[in-house]
Write a protein that holds these residues in place. Structure first.
Motif, PDB file in Angstrom:
ATOM      1  N   SER A  75      10.017  -7.504   1.667  1.00 29.60           N
ATOM      2  CA  SER A  75       8.655  -7.172   1.248  1.00 29.60           C
ATOM      3  C   SER A  75       8.020  -6.167   2.205  1.00 29.60           C
ATOM      4  CB  SER A  75       7.798  -8.431   1.144  1.00 29.60           C
ATOM      5  OG  SER A  75       8.183  -9.201   0.021  1.00 29.60           O
ATOM      6  N   LEU A  76       7.017  -5.464   1.690  1.00 32.37           N
ATOM      7  CA  LEU A  76       6.387  -4.355   2.413  1.00 32.37           C
ATOM      8  C   LEU A  76       4.878  -4.468   2.319  1.00 32.37           C
ATOM      9  CD1 LEU A  76       6.462  -1.349   3.643  1.00 32.37           C
ATOM     10  CD2 LEU A  76       6.355  -0.599   1.254  1.00 32.37           C
ATOM     11  N   ILE A  77       4.203  -4.185   3.424  1.00 33.68           N
ATOM     12  CA  ILE A  77       2.748  -4.019   3.444  1.00 33.68           C
ATOM     13  C   ILE A  77       2.478  -2.610   3.944  1.00 33.68           C
ATOM     14  CG2 ILE A  77       0.578  -4.741   4.518  1.00 33.68           C
ATOM     15  CD1 ILE A  77       1.840  -7.530   4.850  1.00 33.68           C
ATOM     16  N   THR A  78       1.707  -1.836   3.191  1.00 37.66           N
ATOM     17  CA  THR A  78       1.381  -0.482   3.617  1.00 37.66           C
ATOM     18  C   THR A  78      -0.128  -0.310   3.713  1.00 37.66           C
ATOM     19  OG1 THR A  78       1.443   1.876   3.024  1.00 37.66           O
ATOM     20  CG2 THR A  78       1.622   0.306   1.217  1.00 37.66           C
ATOM     21  N   VAL A  79      -0.575   0.356   4.772  1.00 34.46           N
ATOM     22  CA  VAL A  79      -2.003   0.612   4.951  1.00 34.46           C
ATOM     23  C   VAL A  79      -2.375   2.007   4.441  1.00 34.46           C
ATOM     24  CG1 VAL A  79      -2.130  -0.940   6.933  1.00 34.46           C
ATOM     25  CG2 VAL A  79      -1.741   1.501   7.308  1.00 34.46           C
ATOM     26  N   LEU A 126       5.492  -5.494  -2.817  1.00 33.90           N
ATOM     27  CA  LEU A 126       5.057  -4.252  -2.185  1.00 33.90           C
ATOM     28  C   LEU A 126       3.530  -4.285  -2.212  1.00 33.90           C
ATOM     29  CD1 LEU A 126       7.442  -1.636  -3.898  1.00 33.90           C
ATOM     30  CD2 LEU A 126       7.835  -2.964  -1.795  1.00 33.90           C
ATOM     31  N   VAL A 127       2.925  -4.575  -1.069  1.00 30.28           N
ATOM     32  CA  VAL A 127       1.476  -4.795  -1.005  1.00 30.28           C
ATOM     33  C   VAL A 127       0.782  -3.516  -0.579  1.00 30.28           C
ATOM     34  CG1 VAL A 127      -0.370  -6.271  -0.130  1.00 30.28           C
ATOM     35  CG2 VAL A 127       1.962  -7.180  -0.315  1.00 30.28           C
ATOM     36  N   THR A 128      -0.081  -3.000  -1.444  1.00 30.81           N
ATOM     37  CA  THR A 128      -0.827  -1.772  -1.178  1.00 30.81           C
ATOM     38  C   THR A 128      -2.318  -2.086  -1.049  1.00 30.81           C
ATOM     39  OG1 THR A 128      -1.121  -1.278  -3.533  1.00 30.81           O
ATOM     40  CG2 THR A 128       0.865  -0.421  -2.483  1.00 30.81           C
ATOM     41  N   GLU A 129      -3.101  -1.035  -0.746  1.00 32.47           N
ATOM     42  CA  GLU A 129      -4.562  -1.144  -0.626  1.00 32.47           C
ATOM     43  C   GLU A 129      -4.948  -2.137   0.465  1.00 32.47           C
ATOM     44  OE1 GLU A 129      -5.911  -2.024  -4.588  1.00 32.47           O
ATOM     45  OE2 GLU A 129      -5.530   0.014  -5.289  1.00 32.47           O
ATOM     46  N   VAL A 130      -4.329  -1.990   1.630  1.00 38.06           N
ATOM     47  CA  VAL A 130      -4.594  -2.874   2.766  1.00 38.06           C
ATOM     48  C   VAL A 130      -5.274  -2.055   3.856  1.00 38.06           C
ATOM     49  CG1 VAL A 130      -3.575  -4.377   4.519  1.00 38.06           C
ATOM     50  CG2 VAL A 130      -2.601  -4.313   2.208  1.00 38.06           C
ATOM     51  N   GLY A 131      -6.540  -2.296   4.097  1.00 42.19           N
ATOM     52  CA  GLY A 131      -7.291  -1.558   5.098  1.00 42.19           C
ATOM     53  C   GLY A 131      -8.772  -1.685   4.826  1.00 42.19           C
TER      54      GLY A 131
END
Length: 340
Positions: free
Chosen positions: A98-102, A126-131
């Motif tokens: 799994s991936l978390i992207t800022v 795949l986790v996006t929109e983190v910030g």
């Protein structure tokens, strides 16, 4: 999700990454963490400030072979750069990680979204929109719409101090978006806590948010502190975009001058306004050090994935699919954020 392998934080010694590593080290006392980046000496130097649960590695996410080899060591990837993000996401799917992207680029977020079926079939998230934006602003939008279900219009504004420890990529993002906008516009009606002038910036997928929250329109804007700089930056942004090294050279003097003149330093405001025809409601999050807050949000998202894998949806998902604003509220208060 596999938990026996370490969590790898790409860009782990950078402005945001160092906070992610520190928070993960505290939140997950049994987890091993890899500080990764292009410079092994920098990664090692930062890793050495922790115990032996934190190690260092080199990775160049613009190189598929380097990325593949580095990710093979890990159970979860946290990516703090937009460079190579699509390739990184594809490799994560191939390796079942799994991936978390800022990443804050809407085109990049949309590109990763096209991998939803493959990610779901590979049993990864795949986790996006983190910030901050996207991320916390999205959570605030969901929260205000729960209280104002008849609202038809949403205004999202992120206001940043010109001076502060923002990190090179965050500064480049601000300049690039201001350059694209070309000019500031008058926010109508004005937001008293922000001011009148804002720079129109697509830091969220406005069409998707409008559909998800069932509103007619969503606006997204960037404002700066002091307020007059919101009008000035779009005019100087083309020059700064052509001379990126100049930005790094003037950052120190600008920071020093801001401190002497007691201008806002390293502070931010996130504002969401929900409007109906005859009334409006506003949520306002005030804080210091956007890198610190982004790091806390990313680390808490990672902790949720590690500790509650059975509750983690698979495929391409957003921060709003993992946590709520109320989940993050106490941890944000701990680092000086205030919601009104």
């Amino acid at each position: 999700m596999k938990t026996q392998k370490p969590i790898i934080v790409v860009g782990g010694y950078g402005a945001v990454g160092r906070y992610i590593v520190a928070d993960l080290h505290h939140m997950l006392p049994k987890a091993r963490i890899i500080v990764a980046g292009r410079s092994l000496p920098k990664a090692q130097s930062f890793a050495d400030t922790f115990d032996d649960r934190v190690t260092a590695a080199t990775v160049d996410v613009t190189s598929e072979s380097s990325t593949s080899a580095a990710f093979a060591q890990s159970s979860l990837v946290i990516l703090n750069t937009e460079a190579g993000a699509e390739t990184a996401a594809r490799i994560c799917i191939e390796q079942g990680i799994s991936l978390i992207t800022v990443a804050a680029s809407v085109p990049l977020i949309r590109a990763i979204a096209t991998m939803h079926r493959a990610a779901r079939a590979g049993d990864v998230a795949l986790v996006t929109e983190v910030g901050l934006a996207p991320g916390l602003l999205n959570l605030m939008a969901h929260r205000i719409m729960a209280d104002q279900p008849d609202a038809r219009f949403l205004d999202l504004v992120i206001q940043l101090a010109m001076a502060g420890d923002h990190g090179a990529e965050a500064m480049a993002w601000t300049i690039a978006r201001s350059n694209e906008a070309g000019r500031a516009i008058a926010l109508a009606p004005a937001l008293p806590k922000i001011g009148r002038w804002v720079i129109p910036v697509d830091f969220v997928d406005r069409e998707k948010m409008a559909g998800d929250l069932k509103v007619e329109t969503v606006t997204s804007s960037l404002a700066l502190m002091p307020a007059w700089s919101s009008r000035v930056l779009p005019y100087v942004a083309p020059f700064l975009a052509r001379h990126p090294r100049l930005l790094a050279k003037i950052a120190g003097p600008v920071d020093a001058m801001s401190r002497v003149l007691r201008l806002p330093f390293d502070s931010f405001n996130l504002v969401v306004r929900a409007r109906a025809q005859d009334r409006s409601a506003v949520l306002h999050l005030r804080g210091q050090n956007q890198s610190r807050v982004t790091g806390r949000v990313a680390a808490m998202t990672a902790a949720r994935l590690v500790e509650q894998p059975q509750n983690t949806p698979r495929g391409v998902v957003a921060l709003t699919d993992i946590v709520t604003f109320d989940d993050l509220g106490p941890a944000l208060e701990d680092i000086g954020c205030t919601l009104t």
